[in-house]
Design a protein around this motif. Structure first.
Motif, PDB file in Angstrom:
ATOM      1  N   UNK A   1       0.794  -1.227   0.000  1.00 32.11           N
ATOM      2  CA  UNK A   1       0.000   0.000   0.000  1.00 32.11           C
ATOM      3  C   UNK A   1       0.823   1.271   0.000  1.00 32.11           C
ATOM      4  N   UNK A   2       2.131   1.139   0.122  1.00 34.13           N
ATOM      5  CA  UNK A   2       2.994   2.325   0.185  1.00 34.13           C
ATOM      6  C   UNK A   2       3.530   2.745  -1.181  1.00 34.13           C
ATOM      7  N   UNK A   3       3.358   1.865  -2.215  1.00 35.13           N
ATOM      8  CA  UNK A   3       3.841   2.216  -3.544  1.00 35.13           C
ATOM      9  C   UNK A   3       3.111   3.473  -4.047  1.00 35.13           C
ATOM     10  N   UNK A   4       3.820   4.295  -4.818  1.00 33.09           N
ATOM     11  CA  UNK A   4       3.337   5.627  -5.180  1.00 33.09           C
ATOM     12  C   UNK A   4       3.152   5.764  -6.686  1.00 33.09           C
ATOM     13  N   UNK A   5       2.099   6.488  -7.064  1.00 34.73           N
ATOM     14  CA  UNK A   5       1.805   6.695  -8.479  1.00 34.73           C
ATOM     15  C   UNK A   5       1.336   8.119  -8.750  1.00 34.73           C
ATOM     16  N   UNK A   6       1.525   8.503  -9.990  1.00 35.64           N
ATOM     17  CA  UNK A   6       1.058   9.763 -10.555  1.00 35.64           C
ATOM     18  C   UNK A   6      -0.166   9.408 -11.395  1.00 35.64           C
ATOM     19  N   UNK A   7      -1.345   9.918 -11.032  1.00 40.96           N
ATOM     20  CA  UNK A   7      -2.589   9.551 -11.705  1.00 40.96           C
ATOM     21  C   UNK A   7      -3.083  10.693 -12.588  1.00 40.96           C
ATOM     22  N   UNK A   8      -3.422  10.373 -13.850  1.00 35.74           N
ATOM     23  CA  UNK A   8      -3.862  11.394 -14.801  1.00 35.74           C
ATOM     24  C   UNK A   8      -5.263  11.082 -15.310  1.00 35.74           C
ATOM     25  N   UNK A   9      -6.178  12.034 -15.133  1.00 39.34           N
ATOM     26  CA  UNK A   9      -7.557  11.820 -15.544  1.00 39.34           C
ATOM     27  C   UNK A   9      -7.664  11.811 -17.065  1.00 39.34           C
ATOM     28  N   UNK A  10      -8.569  10.986 -17.586  1.00 33.46           N
ATOM     29  CA  UNK A  10      -8.650  10.730 -19.026  1.00 33.46           C
ATOM     30  C   UNK A  10      -8.865  12.002 -19.847  1.00 33.46           C
TER      31      UNK A  10
ATOM     32  N   UNK B   1       0.809   9.832  -5.187  1.00 35.82           N
ATOM     33  CA  UNK B   1      -0.097   9.394  -4.122  1.00 35.82           C
ATOM     34  C   UNK B   1       0.216   7.945  -3.764  1.00 35.82           C
ATOM     35  N   UNK B   2       0.224   7.637  -2.480  1.00 38.61           N
ATOM     36  CA  UNK B   2       0.361   6.257  -2.037  1.00 38.61           C
ATOM     37  C   UNK B   2      -0.944   5.519  -2.309  1.00 38.61           C
ATOM     38  N   UNK B   3      -0.848   4.242  -2.662  1.00 39.28           N
ATOM     39  CA  UNK B   3      -2.035   3.474  -3.001  1.00 39.28           C
ATOM     40  C   UNK B   3      -3.021   3.394  -1.837  1.00 39.28           C
ATOM     41  N   UNK B   4      -2.519   3.269  -0.630  1.00 40.06           N
ATOM     42  CA  UNK B   4      -3.419   3.215   0.519  1.00 40.06           C
ATOM     43  C   UNK B   4      -4.211   4.508   0.655  1.00 40.06           C
ATOM     44  N   UNK B   5      -3.585   5.635   0.345  1.00 37.77           N
ATOM     45  CA  UNK B   5      -4.283   6.914   0.438  1.00 37.77           C
ATOM     46  C   UNK B   5      -5.328   7.065  -0.665  1.00 37.77           C
ATOM     47  N   UNK B   6      -5.032   6.489  -1.852  1.00 41.67           N
ATOM     48  CA  UNK B   6      -6.002   6.516  -2.947  1.00 41.67           C
ATOM     49  C   UNK B   6      -7.230   5.694  -2.570  1.00 41.67           C
ATOM     50  N   UNK B   7      -7.004   4.533  -1.962  1.00 34.61           N
ATOM     51  CA  UNK B   7      -8.120   3.685  -1.528  1.00 34.61           C
ATOM     52  C   UNK B   7      -8.989   4.430  -0.523  1.00 34.61           C
TER      53      UNK B   7
ATOM     54  N   UNK C   1       1.293  -8.494  -8.294  1.00 31.63           N
ATOM     55  CA  UNK C   1       2.136  -7.540  -9.027  1.00 31.63           C
ATOM     56  C   UNK C   1       1.876  -6.102  -8.566  1.00 31.63           C
ATOM     57  N   UNK C   2       2.948  -5.350  -8.393  1.00 38.32           N
ATOM     58  CA  UNK C   2       2.796  -3.948  -7.977  1.00 38.32           C
ATOM     59  C   UNK C   2       3.538  -2.969  -8.884  1.00 38.32           C
ATOM     60  N   UNK C   3       4.510  -3.444  -9.643  1.00 36.67           N
ATOM     61  CA  UNK C   3       5.251  -2.546 -10.520  1.00 36.67           C
ATOM     62  C   UNK C   3       6.250  -1.689  -9.765  1.00 36.67           C
ATOM     63  N   UNK C   4       6.614  -0.572 -10.374  1.00 42.09           N
ATOM     64  CA  UNK C   4       7.605   0.337  -9.788  1.00 42.09           C
ATOM     65  C   UNK C   4       7.142   0.831  -8.423  1.00 42.09           C
ATOM     66  N   UNK C   5       8.099   1.120  -7.551  1.00 44.47           N
ATOM     67  CA  UNK C   5       7.747   1.541  -6.194  1.00 44.47           C
ATOM     68  C   UNK C   5       7.282   2.990  -6.140  1.00 44.47           C
ATOM     69  N   UNK C   6       7.872   3.855  -6.976  1.00 42.54           N
ATOM     70  CA  UNK C   6       7.514   5.268  -6.922  1.00 42.54           C
ATOM     71  C   UNK C   6       7.661   5.882  -8.313  1.00 42.54           C
ATOM     72  N   UNK C   7       6.543   6.327  -8.889  1.00 45.72           N
ATOM     73  CA  UNK C   7       6.559   6.827 -10.276  1.00 45.72           C
ATOM     74  C   UNK C   7       5.801   8.137 -10.391  1.00 45.72           C
ATOM     75  N   UNK C   8       6.472   9.130 -10.973  1.00 47.89           N
ATOM     76  CA  UNK C   8       5.828  10.412 -11.250  1.00 47.89           C
ATOM     77  C   UNK C   8       6.521  11.041 -12.452  1.00 47.89           C
ATOM     78  N   UNK C   9       5.769  11.752 -13.280  1.00 49.81           N
ATOM     79  CA  UNK C   9       6.324  12.337 -14.498  1.00 49.81           C
ATOM     80  C   UNK C   9       6.540  13.840 -14.366  1.00 49.81           C
ATOM     81  N   UNK C  10       7.655  14.288 -14.893  1.00 49.06           N
ATOM     82  CA  UNK C  10       7.922  15.714 -15.038  1.00 49.06           C
ATOM     83  C   UNK C  10       7.146  16.205 -16.264  1.00 49.06           C
TER      84      UNK C  10
END
Length: 344
Positions: free
Chosen positions: A224-233, A261-267, A288-297
């Motif tokens: 739940x600590x893995x982090x992602x950058x989420x982009x709305x469609x 955002x951490x996955x636990x916080x998104x949930x 599967x969880x993928x990369x631990x921390x991903x965000x785009x410049x």
């Protein structure tokens, strides 16, 4: 660029992001042809625009050169979104299937080059970036386009699993067609896109699905600590259209928010939107969880396109939850298999 009566071809146009793209282009007056084999896409995704488009059901992996030329001739712009794709569970468990994207992409680039097409916009992915830049929770590093630079073929390139490699090598193909033939276009790199019409193999819809079905204990893949950058469609669509208007030399463009955002916080945010929360969370580290921390410049997108995301994660989640609740039949249980494979 004036899209009114502009002949546009959208490959894979009945799928999640691309169907929203079709709606936008139709609203701007474009003459749109959609090519899709419906392996993942659905005609119902195009219901808003169905009467205004031409639809061709075709698998682009198995088409002759002459047939491809006929499909592509007469179109000025191509948005190439056809791919075998899914969320982390899908791409990790279908490595051979997603490698087929490399072949599909070559057929499409070749068809663009041999027809009247002036420019191609290619749906790439944040999976083209080296995982070594994404392996630290709490990192503040934002992935830059030059971290996977297809101009530097004598240097080091790396990507995230087979899906990422196929996307990266297709960007190399695009650049090669530009070098040899002058084909114009732009790869746009998406990161964890979400929104209405997405299927449950993808992260956000899977999390909403579990909450709507009131899964308790609520299962989260990883810790739940893995982090992602989420982009709305809608932001993805706007950026892709701007790329078609402003980029011709195959310069890659990141379309991300730059916010982690951490996955636990998104949930927890999803549960807040729904007004429900589980009594217990179950963290399944075998999944599967993928990369631990991903965000785009997104500096390049701001500079070259004048693009910035308009939707916060909370705003996007509210719209996505509303769509899912309206369109999902509650069964009182979660179909675990559907999280790993497409179901139509």
């Amino acid at each position: 660029m004036n899209w009114n009566e502009c002949p546009v071809l959208v490959t894979g146009g009945a799928s999640f992001i691309s169907s929203h793209l079709v709606d936008n282009l139709v609203n701007q007056g474009a003459t749109v042809t959609v090519v899709d084999d419906l392996s993942n896409g659905k005609k119902e995704n195009l219901s808003k625009s169905w009467d205004s488009i031409k639809f061709v059901q075709q698998d682009l992996e198995y088409v002759s050169k002459n047939e491809m030329k006929k499909l592509f001739d007469g179109n000025e712009i191509v948005f190439h979104f056809a791919a075998d794709h899914g969320g982390r569970g899908y791409i990790d468990t279908h490595p051979a299937d997603v490698c087929s994207n490399f072949a599909i992409d070559h057929h499409v680039f070749d068809a663009c080059n041999n027809s009247s097409v002036e420019k191609i916009i290619f749906s790439s992915s944040a999976c083209v970036y080296p995982t070594e830049l994404q392996n630290e929770i709490g990192s503040d590093y934002k992935l830059k386009e030059e971290d996977s630079d297809c101009d530097k073929l004598n240097g080091f390139l790396s990507a995230d699993v087979e899906y990422g490699w196929a996307k990266l090598m297709s960007e190399v193909q695009m650049k090669s067609f530009n070098k040899q033939y002058g084909l114009k276009g732009c790869p746009v790199r998406f990161v964890t896109a979400y929104g209405p019409r997405e299927d449950v193999t993808h992260a956000i819809i899977a999390l909403i699905y579990k909450a709507v079905e009131k899964m308790d204990p609520y299962q989260i893949w990883g810790n739940g600590q893995q982090e992602r950058d989420f982009t709305y469609v809608e932001d993805i669509v706007t950026g892709s259209i701007l790329a078609a208007e402003k980029i011709s030399d195959m310069t890659p463009i990141n379309l991300g928010t730059g916010v982690r955002y951490k996955m636990i916080d998104v949930v927890k945010m999803i549960c807040e939107v729904l007004g429900w929360e589980p009594k217990e969370f179950d963290f399944d580290t075998s999944k599967p969880t993928g990369a631990l921390s991903r965000s785009l410049d997104n500096s390049r997108a701001k500079q070259l396109l004048g693009w910035e995301p308009k939707f916060s994660l909370k705003q996007g989640l509210e719209k996505t939850v509303e769509w899912f609740v309206e369109n999902h039949k509650i069964e009182g249980k979660v179909n675990e298999a559907s999280l790993l494979d497409h179901t139509n």
